[in-house]
Design a protein around this motif. Structure first.
Motif: not given
Length: 343
Positions: A260-266, A274-275, A283-284
């Motif tokens: 969930m946090f990766l989906k929000a970030l990217y 890919r996630l 790096s982000r």
């Protein structure tokens, strides 16, 4: 007032919602009403939904033993309020049987003896319940018919009759549910919340990583006038998890998984495969701060490698401080209001 200086380090801030931005009171009320209706229904007792809406405080006090049961189950890793109701019903049947279910003190005592990671015990609880009641084990398992029925009842109480019918195509079995969604309040002063998000949005990507479905996430942030402070592709919610789990054949993408946090970030349009396969610019993450109130939040943040800010506005309150200290949270604040400081 200006933003606290520690926030200068970050260019993305991802918020859990309940216990951070939104109060969980409505969800706990909803879980209590769901338990009450479901247990009544399965022992051939009828409820009056209108009367229950007027008696929410009394019902919640009884079902959750003055919030003590909520506190215990949350401390053992129950993150979803659907699961909060589900586990409570299983334990009520284990302790009291299906026809004499309303002694919740026995449920509280039973919950105290569960392991510290209750998520690993869901199937065990379902099996124990099956053995003690004779109910089919497959029916009792998480994500199967019993759980899905309870989830739908929960949604009926939360959305109300009309919005539930609009979304799901049929009226609740017990009508008269006006919808707890419309009673939402922020967990800190609304004007302070608006100022925080306004200042953050000037220089940072502001996102959500919430277990709420979209309709339950969007209503309060729209009503409070804060929707436009969030990145339009950063509003990750439970609907994204459901979609990804179907697409990937993976039933474990809710927190503490970092999805969930990766989906929000990217971005919510970023490819799920890919996630999951960690095909993204790592790096982000170094400039990303996750803000949450629960164990599942910090574990998900740490799994992705992001810094974590704990706020002590969840069910444990100040008692959660020691837990977050042990897990080495980068920041521990009394509330989101500590994002502001005097100029």
């Amino acid at each position: 007032m200006s933003l606290a200086k520690f926030l200068n380090k970050y260019d993305t801030v991802i918020f859990d919602m309940d216990g951070v931005i939104t109060s969980e009171d409505n969800y706990w009320n909803c879980a209590a009403l769901t338990v009450w209706e479901y247990l009544s229904w399965n022992s051939d007792e009828k409820i009056n939904a209108v009367e229950c809406m007027h008696s929410i405080s009394r019902i919640r006090e009884r079902v959750f033993c003055g919030n003590e049961l909520i506190s215990i189950l949350k401390s053992k890793g129950v993150n979803s309020n659907w699961d909060l109701g589900y586990v409570t019903v299983l334990m009520a049947w284990i302790c009291n049987g299906p026809n004499d279910w309303n002694n919740f003190q026995t449920v509280l005592d039973y919950a105290k003896g569960l392991s510290d990671n209750i998520i690993d015990e869901y199937d065990k609880l379902a099996l124990t319940c099956s053995e003690s009641t004779g109910f089919d084990y497959g029916w009792l398992k998480r994500n199967e018919l019993m759980w899905k029925t309870m989830r739908d009842i929960f949604q009926q109480w939360f959305l109300g009759d009309e919005l539930f019918k609009e979304r799901f195509g049929y009226m609740p079995m017990n009508t008269g549910k006006s919808g707890l969604l419309y009673r939402e309040e922020p967990i800190i002063n609304k004007n302070v919340l608006i100022e925080i998000l306004h200042l953050l949005s000037k220089s940072k990507r502001v996102c959500t990583g919430t277990g709420r479905p979209y309709i339950e996430m969007i209503q309060p942030i729209t009503d409070w006038g804060i929707k436009d402070y969030f990145a339009s592709d950063g509003l990750c919610n439970y609907d994204h998890v459901v979609e990804a789990e179907k697409e990937m054949g993976n039933n474990a993408l809710t927190k503490p998984h970092p999805y969930m946090f990766l989906k929000a970030l990217y971005g919510t349009d970023y490819d799920n495969a890919r996630l999951i396969n960690e095909d993204y610019d790592k790096s982000r993450i170094k400039k990303t701060l996750v803000v949450g109130d629960a164990g599942a939040d910090i574990l998900a943040a740490q799994a992705m490698g992001a810094d974590f800010c704990a706020v002590l506005t969840g069910i444990q309150g100040e008692n959660a401080r020691n837990y977050f200290e042990k897990l080495n949270a980068e920041y521990i604040l009394k509330s989101l209001a500590d994002f502001l400081e005097e100029d």
